[in-house]
Design an enzyme around this catalytic site. Structure first.
Site, PDB file in Angstrom:
ATOM      1  N   HIS A   1       0.821  -1.209   0.000  1.00 46.49           N
ATOM      2  CA  HIS A   1       0.000   0.000   0.000  1.00 46.49           C
ATOM      3  C   HIS A   1       0.855   1.259   0.000  1.00 46.49           C
ATOM      4  O   HIS A   1       0.320   2.355   0.017  1.00 46.49           O
ATOM      5  CB  HIS A   1      -0.943  -0.002   1.210  1.00 46.49           C
ATOM      6  CG  HIS A   1      -1.856  -1.193   1.230  1.00 46.49           C
ATOM      7  ND1 HIS A   1      -3.082  -1.193   0.624  1.00 46.49           N
ATOM      8  CD2 HIS A   1      -1.699  -2.429   1.755  1.00 46.49           C
ATOM      9  CE1 HIS A   1      -3.651  -2.378   0.786  1.00 46.49           C
ATOM     10  NE2 HIS A   1      -2.834  -3.148   1.463  1.00 46.49           N
TER      11      HIS A   1
ATOM     12  N   ASP B   1       1.409  -7.217   2.082  1.00 45.14           N
ATOM     13  CA  ASP B   1       0.303  -6.348   2.494  1.00 45.14           C
ATOM     14  C   ASP B   1       0.832  -5.179   3.331  1.00 45.14           C
ATOM     15  O   ASP B   1       0.195  -4.737   4.277  1.00 45.14           O
ATOM     16  CB  ASP B   1      -0.750  -7.141   3.270  1.00 45.14           C
ATOM     17  CG  ASP B   1      -2.106  -6.431   3.274  1.00 45.14           C
ATOM     18  OD1 ASP B   1      -2.334  -5.619   2.363  1.00 45.14           O
ATOM     19  OD2 ASP B   1      -2.916  -6.686   4.171  1.00 45.14           O
TER      20      ASP B   1
END
Lengths: 413, 333
Positions: free
Chosen positions: A64, A295
């Site tokens: 991200h 992640d």
């Protein structure tokens, strides 16, 4: 012409089924030779690897944030940026900006995924064709599922024309509404709204059926439960074009980690039960799970140190990805080549990138790591911009020694 | 001696003799879950003394004179707030109460900043109620003084469980071996969670009776028997604890209507008939008459302990404030 020879390395290249002691030569940013018995060219720099594992650079399919220093320290040479940036990546100019910025950095390769729907709102299909032309590698609504079945069907039909991968976050939103933790006795005791495992399975089942109908390529972003795995196995068995990922925290932790309202263990999908954790390790071992992702999601203390329901989800993962997943190899549950494949050639194949191998002629993106080196994960010693790791104080084994992108060593451990 | 009595012996010992006398191990009272039976018994015994004192004409002591108590309520409350305020005043404390309607929380201040601000004012005890599970624990991490949880979300409400236990102990003589049915909206109830922990710790048999949509997943792992039918759940009960239907916390379809809820899960004499003859009826308040409990049952002076619960509330809170500020009392004297 500058050449570097990495000698005395345990070379593992799952794509070419190589697993041997030997040497590797890179010349001008490309791999030129791999073998047990090769002669280094004159004047080449020689790097003694002392039997460490040398493999293709890791490809992280779900990040991200571009946290370059941390990514390189984690052995990652290519990362796939999620569209949930300050400006949502749902149009071609945002894609171009990300790619040109990464090229200027000259080390880490960054490819964005575009939003599947405009503003990730799940209502209208985003400009997928233009984003792909600009360099996006897949489309996803990141932390939201495309909930509307009609929108998903159209999206799949539309993506087929571009041969574009759809990455779905599998969580049926009505069942998961207001949920902040796995629905089980821990969340019940803490008085938190639960997200049932079945919310994941229902979404996977539906999308597998839609994929069968439309022939679209589907990837499930993060699997967290036995129910989800069962749905994926069933879909794979009947020939659906479906793949899936898991992140190391789902292999290391279960929902007990949030006991005492530890918001640093608040992730999405939530950490589930011990049986789920074991099933995920098994599925990574048998190939049901195709790829391992970090992640990586840096979050400041300000948004983490809040009451559990209000706290932000997400953990950092670049630097701990290898160590936290190697434990499954050390315990004999996952073979080393399988783990490396899930970090290299599998994501490359799913995304259609010409990376993740040590084939002569390909870019010299290489990770060299010591699989046995013991260390302790300590939040303050990590290089990333935020310290929201779920693994603080965890003792582990295995550390990256060198990260090489395009033939240049960019990280020394 | 049969095996069963041997198993109960430890609980009985915990009810009769405290092995270590004046003993409370923790700085804060955040929940019942981590308390051991000895600590619970010590709190109850101390509360018992205050309960007697509260019935005298001279109710006030000056034991905690000069100490400051802040009541910080992020959620509306009447009885708990009043109860803590009266408890503080009866001990001679200077009490300040704050409701969030006019606080800086509304101006965007985070919970931790609120904690730092309050801590700088050097209170000697802080009572907090908050709408989020775990919020009181988070706040307590930044406080130097004792923090008492007056209810956090759906997590815990320890003083309520203590006052319920004190009420049962006074009426029934003991807690261990009692069959207690906790009925109604268990999912949204912090009172239920604290009571389950406390009653289990003290050796009572706990049952949950609720409509299937209001039973938390995995609640049986907390050591309770689960029933969905009132008459099965209430059979041979010593105590029936009704819970308030928390419509303000309900998002989504849990129940079709209040009328239907009353028909199947409201406490009436008809359903109560299967319980023991001397069954004790309790309710943490505020009651929804005609929803979870029939008026005539609630007002039955022989069975209902609802008023006594409120009375014991003050005594329990006095005991908690007293015990948790012991270090500061020593400095004063």
């Amino acid at each position: 012409m500058t050449s570097t020879v990495y000698i005395d390395a345990k070379i593992i290249d799952p794509a070419n089924k190589i697993d041997m002691l030997g040497s590797l030569i890179t010349t001008d940013g490309k791999i030129t030779a791999v073998g047990a018995d090769i002669t280094p060219p004159k004047g080449a720099e020689i790097v003694e690897c002392d039997g460490r594992i040398l493999c293709p650079g890791f490809i992280d399919m779900r990040a991200h944030d571009v946290d370059t220093e941390a990514a390189l320290a984690g052995g990652i040479t290519t990362l796939i940026l999620q569209p949930d940036q300050t400006t949502t990546i749902d149009h071609d100019s945002a894609v171009e900006r990300i790619i040109s910025r990464a090229k200027a950095g000259k080390s880490l390769k960054v490819y964005p995924m575009g939003a599947a729907t405009k503003g990730m709102q799940g209502a209208e299909i985003a400009e997928i064709g233009k984003m792909l032309t600009s360099g996006a590698v897949a489309v996803t609504d990141c932390r939201k599922s495309v909930a509307n079945a009609q929108v998903m069907r159209r999206l799949m039909e539309y993506c087929r024309y571009f041969d574009c991968l759809i990455v779905q976050f599998a969580e049926e939103p009505a069942l998961a509404s207001n949920g902040v933790a796995h629905e089980g006795h821990i969340a019940s005791g803490m008085g938190l709204n639960g997200i049932p495992a079945i919310a994941e399975a229902i979404q996977i089942e539906r999308d597998a059926l839609l994929s069968e109908l439309t022939g679209a390529k589907l990837h499930i972003a993060l699997v967290s439960s036995r129910e989800g795995l069962k749905a994926i196995r069933a879909a794979k068995d009947r020939g659906v074009n479906i793949t899936c990922s898991v992140a190391p925290h789902y292999l290391q932790l279960n929902h007990n980690a949030m006991d005492g309202f530890r918001t640093f263990a608040k992730v999405s999908p939530p950490l589930r039960e011990e049986e789920d954790r074991l099933a995920l390790i098994e599925a990574l071992g048998d190939g049901t799970i195709d790829t391992l992702v970090s992640d990586h999601d840096p979050r400041s203390v300000d948004v983490k140190r809040l009451p559990f329901a209000q706290a932000a989800t997400g953990v950092i993962g670049f630097e701990t990805m290898l160590a936290a997943s190697l434990s499954c190899v050390h315990s004999g549950q996952v073979r080393m080549t399988r783990l490396i494949a899930s970090l290299t050639c599998n994501p490359a194949k799913i995304l259609g990138l010409n990376l993740g191998t040590l084939t002569a002629g390909s870019a010299a993106d290489i990770t060299i790591f010591d699989p046995d080196m013991p260390w302790r994960i300590e939040a303050e010693n990590l290089l990333g911009t935020s310290k929201n790791t779920a693994f603080d104080t965890l003792p582990c084994q295995g550390k990256v020694w060198r990260t090489i992108t395009d033939g240049i060593c960019v990280y020394k451990g | 001696m049969s095996k069963k009595t041997q198993n109960h012996e430890s609980y009985e010992r915990a009810e009769i003799t405290p092995p270590s006398g004046n003993y409370f191990p923790d700085k804060h009272l955040l929940g019942i879950k981590d308390l051991d039976p000895t600590a619970i018994k010590y709190l109850l015994d101390t509360a018992e003394i205050y309960a007697e004192q509260n019935r005298q004409s001279n109710k006030t002591t000056h034991k905690l004179r000069g100490l400051t108590l802040i009541n910080l309520f992020f959620e509306n409350s009447t009885r708990t707030l009043m109860s803590f305020e009266i408890a503080g005043k009866r001990l001679g404390m200077d009490t300040v109460s704050m409701a969030t309607n006019n606080s800086s929380i509304k101006k965007g201040e985070t919970l931790l900043d609120t904690a730092l601000t309050l801590n700088a004012m050097h209170p000697d005890a802080l009572v907090v109620r908050h709408g989020d599970s775990g919020a009181v624990k988070l706040l307590a991490e930044k406080m130097d003084c004792a923090v008492l949880n007056a209810g956090d979300g759906r997590h815990e409400h320890p003083t309520q469980a203590l006052l319920d236990a004190l009420t049962i102990r006074r009426r029934k003589g003991k807690l261990h071996g009692q069959i207690v049915a906790i009925c109604g909206d268990v999912t949204h109830s912090r009172v239920a969670r604290s009571n389950i922990y406390l009653l289990n710790a003290m050796g009572a048999r706990v049952r949950i009776v609720a409509p299937p949509t209001l039973i938390p997943v995995g609640v049986e792992r907390m050591g309770v028997e689960v029933f969905t039918d009132m008459k099965e759940g209430l059979k041979d009960c010593d105590v029936v604890m009704m819970l308030r239907l928390q419509q303000e916390r309900m998002q989504g379809a849990f129940l079709p209507s209040l009328r239907e809820y009353y028909k199947f899960w409201g406490l009436t004499y008809e359903k109560l008939a299967v319980a023991k003859d001397d069954v004790l009826v309790m309710h943490p308040g505020p009651m929804n008459r005609g929803v979870e409990i029939a008026s005539d049952v609630a007002d039955d002076i022989n069975r209902s302990a609802i008023q006594e619960q409120v009375e014991m509330g003050v005594a329990v809170r006095m005991a908690c404030l007293d015990i948790l500020t012991r270090d500061r009392q020593e400095v004063l004297s």
